[in-house]
Enzyme design. Structure first.
Site, short mmCIF file in Angstrom:
data_model
loop_
_atom_site.label_atom_id
_atom_site.label_comp_id
_atom_site.label_asym_id
_atom_site.label_seq_id
_atom_site.Cartn_x
_atom_site.Cartn_y
_atom_site.Cartn_z
N ASP A 28 39.81 42.88 25.29
CA ASP A 28 39.46 44.11 26.01
C ASP A 28 38.15 44.72 25.51
OD1 ASP A 28 41.65 43.82 27.62
OD2 ASP A 28 42.77 45.52 26.79
N TYR B 297 55.88 47.56 35.03
CA TYR B 297 55.20 47.49 36.31
C TYR B 297 55.63 46.27 37.11
CZ TYR B 297 51.79 44.57 33.73
OH TYR B 297 51.18 43.62 32.95
N LYS C 152 50.30 46.80 42.37
CA LYS C 152 51.23 47.10 41.28
C LYS C 152 51.92 48.44 41.52
CE LYS C 152 48.37 44.86 37.77
NZ LYS C 152 47.56 45.09 36.56
N HIS D 60 42.19 46.16 33.66
CA HIS D 60 42.42 44.79 34.11
C HIS D 60 42.65 44.72 35.61
CE1 HIS D 60 44.43 44.54 29.91
NE2 HIS D 60 43.16 44.24 29.80
#
Length: 181
Positions: free
Chosen positions: A170, A132, A72, A62
């Site tokens: 996904d 995250y 991130k 992603h």
């Protein structure tokens, strides 16, 4: 904390200093001042996310596009994952390359992923608690991704494909060469 470069431009592994004694252990999971000093620039995180997954759960690959692109800082609190990043920055010397690293609650490794990278992970332990930080808020209209089994990327996820658990979304992501970047 120490930083180690990866083969992907701007993407680094972070090893925090862990202090252990008879009570257990302690470490700073992030220190803005130390990060900026070691990395050469600072990042301002605005959102923390946490997921809980089981063995074989594959989340990714992603990323957010345009003005909503996210840097991130990812880590595993408990369990173990194979973490994968893919450079999708067209002007990068590492464009189209990927890097994988095992993150766990035991090794305390973290990976800083700059804007312009696709990211995913697969659970390698029975249960995983994954956390995250992001430097931009999630925006559904900026969401993008790459199929986990892209033949050009040829990522070795370290588990049999029949053990993988993926969301319907996904499974329908485009291949790398179909991205509109």
């Amino acid at each position: 904390m120490t930083l180690e470069k990866t083969p992907l431009a701007g993407c680094v592994l972070i090893q925090p200093h862990v202090f252990k004694d008879q009570r257990g252990s302690f470490f700073e999971s992030f220190n803005q001042q130390k990060f900026a000093q070691l990395y050469g620039k600072s990042v301002h995180f605005v959102q923390d996310n946490q997921s809980i997954s089981s063995y074989g759960t594959l989340r990714g690959l992603h990323f957010q596009q345009g003005e909503y692109a996210q840097a991130k800082l990812v880590r595993v609190i408990s369990g173990k994952v194979l973490d994968v990043v893919v450079d999708v920055r067209k002007d990068s010397p590492s464009f189209g390359q990927h890097h994988s690293v095992e993150l766990s609650g035991e090794n305390n490794l973290q990976i800083f992923i700059p804007k312009g990278f696709a990211h995913g992970f697969v659970g390698l332990s029975e249960k995983v608690i994954f956390e995250y930080k992001c430097d931009a808020y999630y925006q559904p209209s900026a969401e993008a991704g790459i199929r986990f089994d892209d033949p050009d990327l040829n990522i070795d996820w370290k588990i049999p494909s029949e053990d993988m658990i993926l969301s319907a979304k996904d499974q329908k992501l485009p291949l790398f060469n179909q991205l509109e970047l």
